[in-house]
Motif scaffolding. Structure first.
Motif, PDB file in Angstrom:
ATOM      1  N   SER A 261       1.275   2.054  62.606  1.00  0.00           N
ATOM      2  CA  SER A 261       0.760   3.340  63.065  1.00  0.00           C
ATOM      3  C   SER A 261       1.031   4.395  62.000  1.00  0.00           C
ATOM      4  CB  SER A 261       1.426   3.745  64.378  1.00  0.00           C
ATOM      5  OG  SER A 261       1.088   2.833  65.397  1.00  0.00           O
ATOM      6  N   ALA A 262      -0.007   5.158  61.686  1.00  0.00           N
ATOM      7  CA  ALA A 262       0.088   6.114  60.585  1.00  0.00           C
ATOM      8  C   ALA A 262      -0.096   7.541  61.058  1.00  0.00           C
ATOM      9  CB  ALA A 262      -0.953   5.784  59.521  1.00  0.00           C
ATOM     10  N   TYR A 263       0.563   8.439  60.350  1.00  0.00           N
ATOM     11  CA  TYR A 263       0.413   9.873  60.539  1.00  0.00           C
ATOM     12  C   TYR A 263       0.100  10.486  59.183  1.00  0.00           C
ATOM     13  CZ  TYR A 263       1.805  14.726  60.432  1.00  0.00           C
ATOM     14  OH  TYR A 263       1.814  16.074  60.207  1.00  0.00           O
ATOM     15  N   TYR A 264      -0.804  11.489  59.209  1.00  0.00           N
ATOM     16  CA  TYR A 264      -1.159  12.190  57.979  1.00  0.00           C
ATOM     17  C   TYR A 264      -1.117  13.706  58.199  1.00  0.00           C
ATOM     18  CZ  TYR A 264      -3.109   7.631  56.770  1.00  0.00           C
ATOM     19  OH  TYR A 264      -3.270   6.291  56.539  1.00  0.00           O
ATOM     20  N   VAL A 265      -0.668  14.409  57.199  1.00  0.00           N
ATOM     21  CA  VAL A 265      -0.783  15.859  57.237  1.00  0.00           C
ATOM     22  C   VAL A 265      -2.272  16.203  57.144  1.00  0.00           C
ATOM     23  CG1 VAL A 265      -0.572  16.168  54.742  1.00  0.00           C
ATOM     24  CG2 VAL A 265       0.196  17.968  56.295  1.00  0.00           C
ATOM     25  N   ASP A 266      -2.660  17.295  57.749  1.00  0.00           N
ATOM     26  CA  ASP A 266      -4.086  17.630  57.844  1.00  0.00           C
ATOM     27  C   ASP A 266      -4.776  17.683  56.488  1.00  0.00           C
ATOM     28  OD1 ASP A 266      -3.923  19.927  60.699  1.00  0.00           O
ATOM     29  OD2 ASP A 266      -4.008  17.740  60.574  1.00  0.00           O
ATOM     30  N   SER A 267      -4.072  18.137  55.479  1.00  0.00           N
ATOM     31  CA  SER A 267      -4.707  18.354  54.177  1.00  0.00           C
ATOM     32  C   SER A 267      -5.132  17.056  53.487  1.00  0.00           C
ATOM     33  CB  SER A 267      -3.776  19.145  53.258  1.00  0.00           C
ATOM     34  OG  SER A 267      -2.565  18.452  53.075  1.00  0.00           O
ATOM     35  N   VAL A 268      -4.624  15.909  53.947  1.00  0.00           N
ATOM     36  CA  VAL A 268      -4.984  14.642  53.295  1.00  0.00           C
ATOM     37  C   VAL A 268      -5.745  13.705  54.223  1.00  0.00           C
ATOM     38  CG1 VAL A 268      -2.940  14.840  51.832  1.00  0.00           C
ATOM     39  CG2 VAL A 268      -2.891  13.313  53.817  1.00  0.00           C
ATOM     40  N   LYS A 269      -5.933  14.078  55.461  1.00  0.00           N
ATOM     41  CA  LYS A 269      -6.649  13.225  56.410  1.00  0.00           C
ATOM     42  C   LYS A 269      -8.053  12.912  55.900  1.00  0.00           C
ATOM     43  CE  LYS A 269      -4.368  14.447  60.755  1.00  0.00           C
ATOM     44  NZ  LYS A 269      -4.488  15.161  62.034  1.00  0.00           N
ATOM     45  N   GLY A 270      -8.405  11.640  55.992  1.00  0.00           N
ATOM     46  CA  GLY A 270      -9.720  11.204  55.536  1.00  0.00           C
ATOM     47  C   GLY A 270      -9.793  10.907  54.054  1.00  0.00           C
ATOM     48  N   ARG A 271      -8.749  11.251  53.317  1.00  0.00           N
ATOM     49  CA  ARG A 271      -8.734  10.995  51.867  1.00  0.00           C
ATOM     50  C   ARG A 271      -7.625  10.016  51.462  1.00  0.00           C
ATOM     51  NH1 ARG A 271      -7.525  14.899  48.418  1.00  0.00           N
ATOM     52  NH2 ARG A 271      -6.208  16.088  49.860  1.00  0.00           N
ATOM     53  N   PHE A 272      -6.487  10.091  52.127  1.00  0.00           N
ATOM     54  CA  PHE A 272      -5.338   9.251  51.794  1.00  0.00           C
ATOM     55  C   PHE A 272      -5.152   8.185  52.869  1.00  0.00           C
ATOM     56  CE2 PHE A 272      -2.623  12.505  49.187  1.00  0.00           C
ATOM     57  CZ  PHE A 272      -3.721  12.779  48.407  1.00  0.00           C
ATOM     58  N   THR A 273      -4.656   7.025  52.455  1.00  0.00           N
ATOM     59  CA  THR A 273      -4.329   5.952  53.384  1.00  0.00           C
ATOM     60  C   THR A 273      -2.972   5.373  53.036  1.00  0.00           C
ATOM     61  OG1 THR A 273      -6.672   5.368  53.615  1.00  0.00           O
ATOM     62  CG2 THR A 273      -5.058   3.753  54.355  1.00  0.00           C
ATOM     63  N   ILE A 274      -2.078   5.372  54.021  1.00  0.00           N
ATOM     64  CA  ILE A 274      -0.760   4.766  53.840  1.00  0.00           C
ATOM     65  C   ILE A 274      -0.802   3.351  54.409  1.00  0.00           C
ATOM     66  CG2 ILE A 274       0.141   5.698  56.025  1.00  0.00           C
ATOM     67  CD1 ILE A 274       2.863   6.050  54.583  1.00  0.00           C
ATOM     68  N   SER A 275      -0.146   2.430  53.725  1.00  0.00           N
ATOM     69  CA  SER A 275      -0.086   1.047  54.202  1.00  0.00           C
ATOM     70  C   SER A 275       1.225   0.439  53.745  1.00  0.00           C
ATOM     71  CB  SER A 275      -1.276   0.237  53.677  1.00  0.00           C
ATOM     72  OG  SER A 275      -1.271   0.182  52.260  1.00  0.00           O
ATOM     73  N   ARG A 276       1.497  -0.755  54.244  1.00  0.00           N
ATOM     74  CA  ARG A 276       2.747  -1.418  53.882  1.00  0.00           C
ATOM     75  C   ARG A 276       2.546  -2.915  53.855  1.00  0.00           C
ATOM     76  NH1 ARG A 276       6.960   0.547  57.963  1.00  0.00           N
ATOM     77  NH2 ARG A 276       8.285  -1.099  57.083  1.00  0.00           N
ATOM     78  N   ASP A 277       3.380  -3.567  53.075  1.00  0.00           N
ATOM     79  CA  ASP A 277       3.423  -5.029  53.023  1.00  0.00           C
ATOM     80  C   ASP A 277       4.880  -5.417  53.220  1.00  0.00           C
ATOM     81  OD1 ASP A 277       3.503  -7.729  52.360  1.00  0.00           O
ATOM     82  OD2 ASP A 277       1.991  -7.537  50.794  1.00  0.00           O
TER      83      ASP A 277
END
Length: 113
Positions: free
Chosen positions: A56-72
């Protein structure tokens, strides 16, 4: 010894992309929420994104739709894919184990034409 090591920063033109990585060692990674922060010159360090162990991811508004956080979890690594970069994304980016004092050394991202 706990280590968080960021990589992947650099110089990119507006509209470009970068992928940051943060490799964690010396501490259990699975089960921990991880975060990316950034700090621009003269500004406070700000939260950019978080990701739980379940994805489950959370983004600050200024990066929503542009940044993607992921993990391995198999690689003990968290990523930040940054697309459509803007001048205002210029900062040092840090990864952090959420709620702890474990930080990486930071990686510089510079968006410039």
């Amino acid at each position: 010894q706990v280590q968080l090591v960021e990589s992947g920063g650099g110089l990119v033109q507006p509209g470009g992309s970068l992928r940051l990585s943060c490799a964690v060692s010396g501490r259990l990674f699975s089960g921990k929420t991880m975060a990316w922060y950034r700090q621009a010159p003269g500004n406070r360090r700000e939260l950019v994104a978080t990701i739980t162990n379940g994805g489950s991811a959370y983004y600050v508004d200024s990066v929503k739709g542009r940044f993607t956080i992921s993990r391995d979890n198999a690689k003990n690594t968290v990523y930040l894919q940054m697309n459509i970069l803007k001048f205002e994304d210029t900062a040092v980016y840090y990864c952090n184990e959420w709620g702890t004092s474990y930080w990486g050394q930071g990686t510089q991202v510079t968006v410039s034409s």
